[in-house]
Scaffold this motif. Structure first.
Motif, PDB file in Angstrom:
ATOM      1  N   PRO A 162       5.684  -9.073  -5.336  1.00  0.00           N
ATOM      2  CA  PRO A 162       4.629  -8.075  -5.089  1.00  0.00           C
ATOM      3  C   PRO A 162       3.842  -8.071  -3.748  1.00  0.00           C
ATOM      4  N   LYS A 163       3.747  -9.055  -3.066  1.00  0.00           N
ATOM      5  CA  LYS A 163       2.865  -8.695  -1.717  1.00  0.00           C
ATOM      6  C   LYS A 163       3.610  -8.240  -0.653  1.00  0.00           C
ATOM      7  N   ALA A 164       5.071  -8.725  -0.694  1.00  0.00           N
ATOM      8  CA  ALA A 164       5.957  -8.168   0.402  1.00  0.00           C
ATOM      9  C   ALA A 164       6.297  -6.412  -0.126  1.00  0.00           C
ATOM     10  N   LEU A 165       6.163  -6.055  -1.493  1.00  0.00           N
ATOM     11  CA  LEU A 165       6.522  -4.712  -1.527  1.00  0.00           C
ATOM     12  C   LEU A 165       5.275  -3.963  -1.339  1.00  0.00           C
ATOM     13  N   GLN A 166       4.274  -4.576  -1.541  1.00  0.00           N
ATOM     14  CA  GLN A 166       2.836  -4.033  -1.164  1.00  0.00           C
ATOM     15  C   GLN A 166       2.910  -3.761   0.317  1.00  0.00           C
ATOM     16  N   ASN A 167       3.486  -4.612   1.363  1.00  0.00           N
ATOM     17  CA  ASN A 167       3.264  -4.506   2.600  1.00  0.00           C
ATOM     18  C   ASN A 167       4.288  -3.281   3.031  1.00  0.00           C
ATOM     19  N   LEU A 168       5.397  -3.188   2.144  1.00  0.00           N
ATOM     20  CA  LEU A 168       6.299  -2.248   2.581  1.00  0.00           C
ATOM     21  C   LEU A 168       5.620  -0.890   2.007  1.00  0.00           C
ATOM     22  N   ALA A 169       5.181  -0.791   1.027  1.00  0.00           N
ATOM     23  CA  ALA A 169       4.214   0.380   0.612  1.00  0.00           C
ATOM     24  C   ALA A 169       3.263   0.860   1.875  1.00  0.00           C
ATOM     25  N   ASP A 170       2.584  -0.264   2.328  1.00  0.00           N
ATOM     26  CA  ASP A 170       1.449   0.189   3.373  1.00  0.00           C
ATOM     27  C   ASP A 170       2.100   0.826   4.503  1.00  0.00           C
ATOM     28  N   ALA A 171       3.494   0.461   4.745  1.00  0.00           N
ATOM     29  CA  ALA A 171       3.998   0.733   6.108  1.00  0.00           C
ATOM     30  C   ALA A 171       4.713   2.240   5.770  1.00  0.00           C
ATOM     31  N   LEU A 172       5.118   2.513   4.754  1.00  0.00           N
ATOM     32  CA  LEU A 172       5.811   3.622   4.330  1.00  0.00           C
ATOM     33  C   LEU A 172       5.237   5.275   4.966  1.00  0.00           C
ATOM     34  N   PRO A 173       3.729   5.160   4.699  1.00  0.00           N
ATOM     35  CA  PRO A 173       3.323   6.235   5.502  1.00  0.00           C
ATOM     36  C   PRO A 173       3.329   6.391   7.048  1.00  0.00           C
ATOM     37  N   ALA A 174       3.163   5.224   7.395  1.00  0.00           N
ATOM     38  CA  ALA A 174       3.307   5.181   8.902  1.00  0.00           C
ATOM     39  C   ALA A 174       4.687   5.425   9.352  1.00  0.00           C
ATOM     40  N   LEU A 175       5.844   5.016   8.525  1.00  0.00           N
ATOM     41  CA  LEU A 175       7.220   5.432   8.875  1.00  0.00           C
ATOM     42  C   LEU A 175       7.438   6.912   8.613  1.00  0.00           C
ATOM     43  N   GLY A 176       6.625   7.449   7.609  1.00  0.00           N
ATOM     44  CA  GLY A 176       6.936   8.942   7.550  1.00  0.00           C
ATOM     45  C   GLY A 176       6.375   9.786   8.588  1.00  0.00           C
ATOM     46  N   ILE A 177       5.263   9.259   9.474  1.00  0.00           N
ATOM     47  CA  ILE A 177       4.738   9.679  10.578  1.00  0.00           C
ATOM     48  C   ILE A 177       5.500   9.568  11.565  1.00  0.00           C
ATOM     49  N   VAL A 178       6.305   8.692  11.650  1.00  0.00           N
ATOM     50  CA  VAL A 178       7.477   8.505  12.681  1.00  0.00           C
ATOM     51  C   VAL A 178       8.569   9.598  12.478  1.00  0.00           C
TER      52      VAL A 178
END
Length: 234
Positions: A162-178
């Motif tokens: 769950p922590k790893a998936l939450q970190n991925l979820a936190d990163a996805l908006p930034a990857l969307g900006i990329v």
């Protein structure tokens, strides 16, 4: 079924609302943006996590997809099994249950409660501490300390996914900006095109931000904890 219903509800609500506003659904289909976001997200997930967490992630997704959950009967079977084992130990001696806890699959007591075999880790935990009692470790304070320490270790292991998936979820908006920035760069390189073409290109670029946020908060963020059988035993 629950997972499928949730995914359908997310996409129907978002896409249905967009269509109701008069939006053109074709604008949202940006396969290149999807490849950038998902590919970078998966790559970052692999870089950030150990092989055991990656394996547990696959198992967890499989359990969630199948709708595997403990129910009331599972807990009743565990309680009933403990009562049966402790009753035998009290009336006939702890040595009478040694064979049962060494080979639970062949035990006439364990086989009366088949639900306990669906949770391998819980079964191992139970047998380990009954074995300690059978070997003479009957100090309740020592047992409590040992059990608390192992429960804490198991809890940490089970929370890794769950922590790893939450970190991925936190990163996805930034990857969307990329992905969106790359789309804007591509649009600026075609600045001489007519406004209609530039509008489509910029709209497609902004879709990257939309997809990153949607994947983060709509799919990856609501990640469940893995079942007890998903993790590896320390």
């Amino acid at each position: 079924m629950r997972l499928l219903f949730g995914i359908v509800a997310v996409f129907l609500s978002v896409l249905g609302g967009f269509a109701a506003m008069g939006g053109r659904m074709g604008v949202l289909w940006q396969p290149v943006e999807i490849v950038i976001i998902i590919g970078a997200g998966v790559g970052g997930y692999v870089i950030a996590n150990t092989p055991s967490v990656l394996r547990d992630t696959v198992r967890t997704v499989g359990f969630v997809a199948r709708g595997h959950r403990s129910n009331k009967n599972d807990y009743l079977d565990v309680i009933s099994l403990l009562y049966a084992l402790l009753r035998v130990a009290k009336s006939k001696g702890v040595s009478q249950i040694e064979q049962d806890i060494d080979k639970p699959g062949d035990s006439p007591i364990f086989t009366q409660y088949p639900a306990v075999f669906r949770h391998e880790r819980s079964l191992t935990f139970l047998c380990d501490y009954l074995r300690l009692i059978a070997l003479g470790q009957d100090n309740p304070h020592d047992l409590e300390a040992l059990m608390s320490e192992e429960i804490e270790t198991i809890s940490r292991e089970m929370n890794q996914v769950p922590k790893a998936l939450q970190n991925l979820a936190d990163a996805l908006p930034a990857l969307g900006i990329v992905a969106a920035v790359l789309g804007v760069i591509n649009a600026m390189s075609a600045i001489s095109e007519p406004p209609e073409v530039l509008g489509r290109m910029i709209g497609g670029a902004l879709t990257g931000t939309f997809l990153g946020v949607l994947l983060s908060y709509g799919l990856v963020g609501p990640s469940p904890a893995p079942p007890a059988t998903a993790g590896s035993r320390s």
